[in-house]
Design a protein around this motif. Structure first.
Motif, PDB file in Angstrom:
ATOM      1  N   HIS A 124      32.501   8.034 -18.593  1.00  0.00           N
ATOM      2  CA  HIS A 124      32.667   8.962 -19.205  1.00  0.00           C
ATOM      3  C   HIS A 124      31.990   9.965 -19.189  1.00  0.00           C
ATOM      4  CE1 HIS A 124      34.978  11.281 -22.200  1.00  0.00           C
ATOM      5  NE2 HIS A 124      34.089  11.491 -22.812  1.00  0.00           N
ATOM      6  N   GLU A 125      30.782  10.359 -19.736  1.00  0.00           N
ATOM      7  CA  GLU A 125      29.641  10.900 -19.377  1.00  0.00           C
ATOM      8  C   GLU A 125      29.147  11.590 -18.223  1.00  0.00           C
ATOM      9  OE1 GLU A 125      26.357   9.069 -22.301  1.00  0.00           O
ATOM     10  OE2 GLU A 125      26.981   7.808 -21.324  1.00  0.00           O
ATOM     11  N   ILE A 126      29.529  11.089 -17.559  1.00  0.00           N
ATOM     12  CA  ILE A 126      29.459  11.307 -15.815  1.00  0.00           C
ATOM     13  C   ILE A 126      30.685  12.327 -15.074  1.00  0.00           C
ATOM     14  CG2 ILE A 126      27.406  10.068 -15.648  1.00  0.00           C
ATOM     15  CD1 ILE A 126      29.284   8.069 -13.794  1.00  0.00           C
ATOM     16  N   ALA A 127      31.815  11.793 -15.179  1.00  0.00           N
ATOM     17  CA  ALA A 127      32.760  12.064 -14.745  1.00  0.00           C
ATOM     18  C   ALA A 127      34.475  12.961 -15.452  1.00  0.00           C
ATOM     19  CB  ALA A 127      33.232  11.113 -14.239  1.00  0.00           C
ATOM     20  N   ARG A 128      35.037  13.837 -15.627  1.00  0.00           N
ATOM     21  CA  ARG A 128      35.776  13.695 -16.443  1.00  0.00           C
ATOM     22  C   ARG A 128      37.686  13.423 -15.923  1.00  0.00           C
ATOM     23  NH1 ARG A 128      38.288  18.233 -14.536  1.00  0.00           N
ATOM     24  NH2 ARG A 128      36.725  19.642 -13.378  1.00  0.00           N
TER      25      ARG A 128
ATOM     26  N   GLY B 272      40.861   3.823 -21.446  1.00  0.00           N
ATOM     27  CA  GLY B 272      39.828   3.526 -22.252  1.00  0.00           C
ATOM     28  C   GLY B 272      38.884   2.478 -21.321  1.00  0.00           C
ATOM     29  N   ASP B 273      39.128   1.806 -21.241  1.00  0.00           N
ATOM     30  CA  ASP B 273      38.333   0.875 -19.960  1.00  0.00           C
ATOM     31  C   ASP B 273      37.393   1.353 -19.172  1.00  0.00           C
ATOM     32  OD1 ASP B 273      39.030  -1.028 -21.906  1.00  0.00           O
ATOM     33  OD2 ASP B 273      40.621  -2.544 -20.525  1.00  0.00           O
ATOM     34  N   VAL B 274      38.244   2.097 -18.174  1.00  0.00           N
ATOM     35  CA  VAL B 274      37.684   2.611 -16.613  1.00  0.00           C
ATOM     36  C   VAL B 274      36.667   4.012 -17.560  1.00  0.00           C
ATOM     37  CG1 VAL B 274      38.052   4.769 -15.559  1.00  0.00           C
ATOM     38  CG2 VAL B 274      39.809   3.219 -15.809  1.00  0.00           C
ATOM     39  N   LEU B 275      36.798   4.706 -18.853  1.00  0.00           N
ATOM     40  CA  LEU B 275      35.866   6.042 -19.036  1.00  0.00           C
ATOM     41  C   LEU B 275      35.029   5.278 -19.534  1.00  0.00           C
ATOM     42  CD1 LEU B 275      38.367   8.348 -20.142  1.00  0.00           C
ATOM     43  CD2 LEU B 275      37.397   8.773 -18.077  1.00  0.00           C
ATOM     44  N   SER B 276      35.052   3.944 -20.126  1.00  0.00           N
ATOM     45  CA  SER B 276      33.960   3.187 -20.850  1.00  0.00           C
ATOM     46  C   SER B 276      33.151   2.040 -20.156  1.00  0.00           C
ATOM     47  CB  SER B 276      34.625   2.063 -22.130  1.00  0.00           C
ATOM     48  OG  SER B 276      35.351   1.233 -21.726  1.00  0.00           O
ATOM     49  N   THR B 277      33.559   1.876 -18.531  1.00  0.00           N
ATOM     50  CA  THR B 277      32.816   1.528 -17.899  1.00  0.00           C
ATOM     51  C   THR B 277      30.981   1.809 -17.864  1.00  0.00           C
ATOM     52  OG1 THR B 277      34.763   1.390 -16.650  1.00  0.00           O
ATOM     53  CG2 THR B 277      32.896   0.782 -15.341  1.00  0.00           C
ATOM     54  N   PRO B 278      30.858   0.788 -17.808  1.00  0.00           N
ATOM     55  CA  PRO B 278      28.659   1.647 -17.886  1.00  0.00           C
ATOM     56  C   PRO B 278      28.364   2.171 -16.335  1.00  0.00           C
ATOM     57  CG  PRO B 278      28.981  -0.879 -18.904  1.00  0.00           C
ATOM     58  CD  PRO B 278      30.066  -0.852 -18.007  1.00  0.00           C
ATOM     59  N   ILE B 279      27.524   2.778 -16.332  1.00  0.00           N
ATOM     60  CA  ILE B 279      26.575   3.096 -14.667  1.00  0.00           C
ATOM     61  C   ILE B 279      26.100   2.982 -14.667  1.00  0.00           C
ATOM     62  CG2 ILE B 279      26.664   5.167 -12.887  1.00  0.00           C
ATOM     63  CD1 ILE B 279      29.877   3.564 -13.073  1.00  0.00           C
ATOM     64  N   ASN B 280      25.223   2.377 -13.436  1.00  0.00           N
ATOM     65  CA  ASN B 280      23.237   2.707 -13.624  1.00  0.00           C
ATOM     66  C   ASN B 280      23.065   3.512 -12.973  1.00  0.00           C
ATOM     67  OD1 ASN B 280      20.857   2.283 -13.122  1.00  0.00           O
ATOM     68  ND2 ASN B 280      21.141  -0.281 -13.037  1.00  0.00           N
ATOM     69  N   ILE B 281      21.856   4.617 -12.975  1.00  0.00           N
ATOM     70  CA  ILE B 281      22.307   5.936 -13.353  1.00  0.00           C
ATOM     71  C   ILE B 281      21.003   5.920 -11.665  1.00  0.00           C
ATOM     72  CG2 ILE B 281      21.414   8.321 -13.369  1.00  0.00           C
ATOM     73  CD1 ILE B 281      23.557   8.293 -13.997  1.00  0.00           C
ATOM     74  N   SER B 282      20.279   4.866 -11.495  1.00  0.00           N
ATOM     75  CA  SER B 282      19.480   4.533 -10.748  1.00  0.00           C
ATOM     76  C   SER B 282      20.237   4.108  -9.777  1.00  0.00           C
ATOM     77  CB  SER B 282      18.309   3.278 -11.418  1.00  0.00           C
ATOM     78  OG  SER B 282      19.181   2.309 -11.325  1.00  0.00           O
ATOM     79  N   LEU B 283      21.103   3.738  -9.359  1.00  0.00           N
ATOM     80  CA  LEU B 283      21.481   3.208  -8.572  1.00  0.00           C
ATOM     81  C   LEU B 283      22.528   3.962  -7.723  1.00  0.00           C
ATOM     82  CD1 LEU B 283      23.266  -0.161  -9.756  1.00  0.00           C
ATOM     83  CD2 LEU B 283      21.174   0.079  -8.253  1.00  0.00           C
ATOM     84  N   LEU B 284      23.213   5.840  -8.055  1.00  0.00           N
ATOM     85  CA  LEU B 284      24.349   6.615  -7.672  1.00  0.00           C
ATOM     86  C   LEU B 284      23.230   7.536  -6.236  1.00  0.00           C
ATOM     87  CD1 LEU B 284      25.509   7.579 -10.957  1.00  0.00           C
ATOM     88  CD2 LEU B 284      25.838   6.418  -9.611  1.00  0.00           C
ATOM     89  N   LYS B 285      21.541   6.835  -6.313  1.00  0.00           N
ATOM     90  CA  LYS B 285      20.558   7.523  -4.741  1.00  0.00           C
ATOM     91  C   LYS B 285      21.333   8.813  -5.056  1.00  0.00           C
ATOM     92  CE  LYS B 285      21.942   4.178  -1.925  1.00  0.00           C
ATOM     93  NZ  LYS B 285      22.488   3.498  -0.724  1.00  0.00           N
ATOM     94  N   LEU B 286      20.710   9.558  -6.483  1.00  0.00           N
ATOM     95  CA  LEU B 286      20.817  11.061  -6.690  1.00  0.00           C
ATOM     96  C   LEU B 286      19.246  11.551  -6.971  1.00  0.00           C
ATOM     97  CD1 LEU B 286      23.092  11.262  -9.980  1.00  0.00           C
ATOM     98  CD2 LEU B 286      23.552  12.130  -7.691  1.00  0.00           C
TER      99      LEU B 286
END
Length: 363
Positions: A26-30, A243-257
């Motif tokens: 939810h914090e990195i996508a809409r 709600g389950d999709v939007l609340s999925t935890p994402i590890n920012i360090s794995l996004l290779k940004l």
């Protein structure tokens, strides 16, 4: 006994309010279609003493005359020529992603359009707020006492909860599938692939099923777009699935940004991506206090001696070429209990001085 003194924080400070583990989809996508909506209108502010527009200005005189007529007191244009306590203003209201329902209240911003010198002490008179396009209907009514946020700009103000929706604003209808749009700072093929894979694994993990032989829940379309196909067994309760999709935890360090510091002032949120580094720097924080007692008291069981630390130091090295990792200093901020608003202020100073070695993105 010496009085409390303000102490400076001679340290390199971390600027992250959230760890990677706290970041969610939810914090990195809409959801596609769920974007911010802007309502707008023109209205009058009353009760300004002598700091309002001149009644000789027809742009003010006409709507002011109409207000009198609508309230059963018709007047002539010349009757309002001496008015100085009213200002013609532009009113805007931002409805966040997801829209709103009838009766919801939102803040409104107000700004003068003519010659008024100040809105201090004024009250926004009933304002009809339409959608952004000329033929849009009225979605909200706004009114209330004005608040001046910055005394340097008295012609700008806001009304807390001043707009009340009179009709629903619904965006992003979800049926058998929906589309996620990664926010610009998180765009990238590698990032989209990681997010899609994490969502699929998370959803099947919650249902207790493995991935073998099951369809992909999340499919990457491009570097910012991910299509989410709702499994048939979940379509009876799409709200819970979304709600389950939007609340999925994402590890920012794995996004290779690339190294980035992303912050949202209104939400009070800071996210650090990549391996962000900062050069040695000293920063003064006025909210930190050290109390000293001279001479030191002799500790007793009833009056023990104690010591409170209000600063944390991180020393990467003596040379400017030596740098500290921003993420390593998260614990320092937590120990100091530095408010997010202060962290953002420090972030901006570090950027201006060239000590922050990352791309800064303001949402």
């Amino acid at each position: 006994m010496r009085p409390p003194v303000r102490a400076f924080l001679a340290a390199i400070l971390a600027l992250a309010a959230q760890s990677a583990a706290d970041t969610t989809v939810h914090e990195i996508a809409r959801i596609q279609g769920q974007s911010e909506t802007v309502l707008r209108g023109t209205a009058l502010v009353v009760g300004l003493g002598k700091s309002g527009d001149s009644g000789k200005e027809l742009a003010l005189a006409r709507p002011l005359r109409q207000v009198y007529a609508n309230n059963g007191n018709p007047v002539m244009i010349e009757d309002v020529a001496k008015a100085t306590s009213v200002a013609l203003v532009s009113v805007m209201c931002r409805i966040p992603e997801g829209g709103g329902r009838t009766g919801d209240r939102f803040d409104v911003s107000v700004q003068t359009t003519l010659s008024a010198k100040s809105l201090a002490g004024g009250t926004l008179y009933l304002a009809a707020l339409q959608g952004p396009y000329p033929d849009d209907p009225v979605f909200a009514i706004a009114e209330g006492e004005l608040i001046i946020d910055d005394d340097r700009y008295p012609t700008r103000a806001r009304v807390r909860g001043g707009a009340r929706l009179i009709r629903d604003i619904v965006t992003g209808d979800v049926r058998d599938s929906f589309t996620l749009i990664l926010r610009p700072p998180y765009a990238g093929w590698a990032a989209a692939s990681e997010v899609a894979g994490t969502i699929t694994q998370s959803i099947y993990g919650k249902t207790g099923k493995g991935l073998a032989g099951l369809p992909q829940v999340a499919t990457v379309i491009d570097d910012r777009t991910i299509r989410i196909d709702i499994p048939p067994v979940e379509r009876a309760n799409t709200a819970a699935f979304v709600g389950d999709v939007l609340s999925t935890p994402i590890n920012i360090s794995l996004l290779k940004l690339p190294a980035q510091v992303i912050y949202n002032q209104a939400a009070g949120r800071i996210v650090v991506t990549g391996d962000v580094e900062i050069s040695p720097v000293a920063i003064t924080s006025q909210d930190l206090t050290i109390t000293t007692t001279t001479p030191p008291p002799t500790p007793t069981p009833d009056n023990p001696a104690f010591e409170t630390a209000t600063w944390v130091g991180v020393a990467p090295g003596a040379k400017d070429s030596d740098r500290a990792r921003l993420q390593d200093l998260l614990n320092a901020f937590n120990q100091l209990k530095v408010p997010v608003s202060d962290q953002i202020g420090i972030l901006e100073m570090l950027e201006k001085t060239g000590k922050l070695h990352a791309r800064v993105v303001r949402e």
